[in-house]
Design a protein around this motif. Structure first.
Motif, PDB file in Angstrom:
ATOM      1  N   ALA A 269      26.248  -4.978  30.621  1.00 20.68           N
ATOM      2  CA  ALA A 269      25.248  -5.662  29.800  1.00 20.68           C
ATOM      3  C   ALA A 269      23.851  -5.496  30.377  1.00 20.68           C
ATOM      4  N   GLY A 270      23.741  -5.505  31.707  1.00 20.93           N
ATOM      5  CA  GLY A 270      22.431  -5.307  32.321  1.00 20.93           C
ATOM      6  C   GLY A 270      21.844  -3.951  31.972  1.00 20.93           C
ATOM      7  N   ARG A 271      22.673  -2.916  32.024  1.00 18.44           N
ATOM      8  CA  ARG A 271      22.195  -1.574  31.684  1.00 18.44           C
ATOM      9  C   ARG A 271      21.848  -1.467  30.205  1.00 18.44           C
ATOM     10  N   LEU A 272      22.675  -2.067  29.351  1.00 20.71           N
ATOM     11  CA  LEU A 272      22.402  -2.022  27.912  1.00 20.71           C
ATOM     12  C   LEU A 272      21.126  -2.787  27.565  1.00 20.71           C
ATOM     13  N   LEU A 282      22.448 -10.072  24.346  1.00 16.85           N
ATOM     14  CA  LEU A 282      22.746 -11.473  24.626  1.00 16.85           C
ATOM     15  C   LEU A 282      23.549 -12.104  23.493  1.00 16.85           C
ATOM     16  N   LEU A 283      23.139 -11.861  22.254  1.00 19.18           N
ATOM     17  CA  LEU A 283      23.873 -12.397  21.109  1.00 19.18           C
ATOM     18  C   LEU A 283      25.276 -11.811  21.019  1.00 19.18           C
ATOM     19  N   SER A 284      25.411 -10.535  21.357  1.00 21.02           N
ATOM     20  CA  SER A 284      26.737  -9.911  21.342  1.00 21.02           C
ATOM     21  C   SER A 284      27.658 -10.559  22.368  1.00 21.02           C
ATOM     22  N   GLY A 285      27.099 -10.878  23.550  1.00 19.27           N
ATOM     23  CA  GLY A 285      27.900 -11.542  24.568  1.00 19.27           C
ATOM     24  C   GLY A 285      28.379 -12.916  24.127  1.00 19.27           C
ATOM     25  N   LEU A 286      27.494 -13.694  23.503  1.00 16.62           N
ATOM     26  CA  LEU A 286      27.894 -15.018  23.014  1.00 16.62           C
ATOM     27  C   LEU A 286      28.933 -14.918  21.901  1.00 16.62           C
ATOM     28  N   GLY A 287      28.768 -13.931  21.014  1.00 15.18           N
ATOM     29  CA  GLY A 287      29.746 -13.735  19.947  1.00 15.18           C
ATOM     30  C   GLY A 287      31.105 -13.345  20.499  1.00 15.18           C
ATOM     31  N   THR A 288      31.105 -12.529  21.532  1.00 12.09           N
ATOM     32  CA  THR A 288      32.367 -12.128  22.168  1.00 12.09           C
ATOM     33  C   THR A 288      33.053 -13.335  22.804  1.00 12.09           C
ATOM     34  N   ALA A 306      44.864 -12.840  26.863  1.00 10.59           N
ATOM     35  CA  ALA A 306      43.966 -11.846  26.265  1.00 10.59           C
ATOM     36  C   ALA A 306      42.666 -12.500  25.816  1.00 10.59           C
ATOM     37  N   GLY A 307      42.783 -13.688  25.214  1.00 12.10           N
ATOM     38  CA  GLY A 307      41.592 -14.417  24.796  1.00 12.10           C
ATOM     39  C   GLY A 307      40.729 -14.814  25.981  1.00 12.10           C
ATOM     40  N   LEU A 308      41.379 -15.158  27.096  1.00 12.22           N
ATOM     41  CA  LEU A 308      40.630 -15.518  28.296  1.00 12.22           C
ATOM     42  C   LEU A 308      39.822 -14.335  28.811  1.00 12.22           C
ATOM     43  N   VAL A 309      40.397 -13.141  28.764  1.00 12.71           N
ATOM     44  CA  VAL A 309      39.691 -11.938  29.193  1.00 12.71           C
ATOM     45  C   VAL A 309      38.462 -11.703  28.317  1.00 12.71           C
ATOM     46  N   VAL A 310      38.640 -11.819  27.008  1.00 14.57           N
ATOM     47  CA  VAL A 310      37.534 -11.610  26.071  1.00 14.57           C
ATOM     48  C   VAL A 310      36.457 -12.674  26.271  1.00 14.57           C
ATOM     49  N   PHE A 311      36.868 -13.931  26.400  1.00 17.27           N
ATOM     50  CA  PHE A 311      35.926 -15.028  26.604  1.00 17.27           C
ATOM     51  C   PHE A 311      35.117 -14.826  27.894  1.00 17.27           C
ATOM     52  N   THR A 312      35.802 -14.478  28.970  1.00 16.89           N
ATOM     53  CA  THR A 312      35.146 -14.287  30.260  1.00 16.89           C
ATOM     54  C   THR A 312      34.151 -13.125  30.224  1.00 16.89           C
ATOM     55  N   GLY A 313      34.589 -12.013  29.630  1.00 17.95           N
ATOM     56  CA  GLY A 313      33.698 -10.864  29.531  1.00 17.95           C
ATOM     57  C   GLY A 313      32.456 -11.171  28.726  1.00 17.95           C
ATOM     58  N   GLY A 314      32.611 -11.881  27.619  1.00 20.53           N
ATOM     59  CA  GLY A 314      31.463 -12.234  26.793  1.00 20.53           C
ATOM     60  C   GLY A 314      30.508 -13.164  27.494  1.00 20.53           C
ATOM     61  N   PHE A 315      31.052 -14.166  28.193  1.00 20.33           N
ATOM     62  CA  PHE A 315      30.172 -15.107  28.883  1.00 20.33           C
ATOM     63  C   PHE A 315      29.352 -14.419  29.960  1.00 20.33           C
TER      64      PHE A 315
END
Length: 404
Positions: A269-272, A282-288, A306-315
């Motif tokens: 996310a930092g590079r993007l 930032l909005l994409s991370g919150l949506g994820t 699986a949901g925990l992985v997605v939630f953690t990555g997005g946060f």
């Protein structure tokens, strides 16, 4: 960039990586053994969560004073002293089998680690000169995820075999090794302009950062996002070990491997953000994160993980971008105060969200708690969207890397 500059930047990155690992391993060491605390002391999940919330509350309260102090005495001095004190307390905690005393000492430990957490962003912004700050900040946040994951995983496994004292001891030992590396590797700051110890200009920097409209969105993401994140991980152990899932504590602690997703997404996310702009990433991370929260409503263990992985990555993607945004927007003369205010929002949200999340789980179960957290994340996204008309700092061109 010359070879000495490249070498120095690598040392900074490695030092902040291991420093973040030590910081977050110590800060969240009690989290994986909260069920053991609850059983040993006869506590509810919400009360047991005070061990985590006390640490984050101490950090939130001390962030602004220590961030301001770093403007006077130097950032490296504050960060090194803070981590050494936090490690000393981490080594003492397993020998204090009294819950109120543990909570009090955790409050002091949280105040100590504020010296690193609140100053790191300002130190990076000063010493990198804005070159690839998003990528460097992403690496630092990746260190926080490694620390959070390894500390929780080690503490949970050790705690299953030797109780909560064994879990805390194991985490303190690993954090101690990282602390030594941090002290040895971190270069003395050379780009910071120190201020004299006069309260009026220092407090003016705090006021300027607190009233800056451009900083409201990252502060909202910090408070609401971190509150949601800590609530999930505080309660997760209870949900996994209780019927109908009834997973053993050692196996339940493996859920903290989901932190690996945050290690990847924070750096990415930092590079993007450097390339495409902070707001859309930032909005994409919150949506994820919202998507992952929805997946965790399932009753199937595999889907929950699986949901925990997605939630953690997005946060962590959102946090990486928001924290770097603060370093970019803040005035150089108030960068330490702005970074400290971000940490105040971040860990204040953690303290409040952790307790409220545990209470919501006790009253309404996982679905009711998830509904509350979804509202928090939606409010954070609304703050970012609202900032579109308030932030005057130009967004980067889609194909250019912007010097932050």
């Amino acid at each position: 960039m010359s070879d000495p500059e490249v070498s120095r930047l690598r040392r900074i990155r490695l030092a902040l990586l291991v420093g973040a690992l030590a910081l977050f391993a110590l800060l969240y060491a009690p989290q994986p053994v909260l069920p053991q605390f609850s059983a040993d002391f006869g506590l509810t999940p919400g009360t047991a969560a005070l061990l985590v919330s006390a640490g984050t509350l101490g950090l939130a309260v001390a962030a602004i004073p220590l961030g301001t102090l770093s403007e006077v005495v130097g950032r490296r001095r504050v960060m090194v002293t803070a981590l050494l004190v936090a490690e000393a307390i981490g080594l003492a905690l397993p020998f204090l089998p009294n819950f109120p005393l543990l909570v009090g000492l955790r409050l002091v430990q949280g105040a100590a680690v504020a010296g690193l957490a609140a100053v790191a962003t300002a130190y990076l912004a000063d010493e990198t000169g804005g070159r690839n700050l998003g990528a460097t900040m992403g690496l630092y946040v990746a260190g926080t995820t490694i620390g959070g994951m390894s500390g929780r995983l080690l503490g949970g496994v050790a705690g299953d075999f030797w109780g909560w004292t064994g879990g805390l001891t194991a985490v303190a030992a690993v954090a101690g090794a990282c602390t030594v590396l941090f002290v040895v590797l971190l270069p003395t700051e050379r780009n910071q302009t120190r201020q004299s110890f006069r309260w009026r200009p220092l407090l003016a920097g705090v006021r300027a950062a607190a009233t800056d409209p451009g900083l409201r969105a990252p502060f909202a993401v910090a408070a609401l996002g971190m509150g949601s994140f800590v609530a999930v991980y505080n309660v997760l152990g209870f949900r996994l070990t209780e019927p109908p899932l009834s997973v053993s504590p050692a196996l339940a602690s493996l859920a903290f491997l989901a932190y690996a997703a945050g290690t990847v997404t924070s750096a990415l996310a930092g590079r993007l953000a450097d390339r495409f702009g902070r707001r859309p990433v930032l909005l994409s991370g919150l949506g994820t994160a919202l998507t992952g929260l929805a997946l965790m409503l399932a009753g199937n263990l595999a889907v929950i993980l699986a949901g925990l992985v997605v939630f953690t990555g997005g946060f962590f993607a959102a946090h990486s971008v928001a924290s770097g945004w603060v370093g970019t927007l803040a005035s150089p003369s108030a960068r330490g105060q702005a970074s400290a205010l971000y940490q105040f929002a971040y860990y204040g949200g953690s303290s409040v969200g952790g307790v409220l999340g545990g209470t919501a789980y006790a009253w309404w179960g996982w679905p009711g708690m998830s509904a509350a957290l979804a509202c928090w994340l939606a409010l954070a996204a609304a703050a970012v969207l609202r900032a579109r008309n308030r932030v005057t700092t130009p967004e980067p061109h889609p194909i250019e890397r912007v010097p932050s």
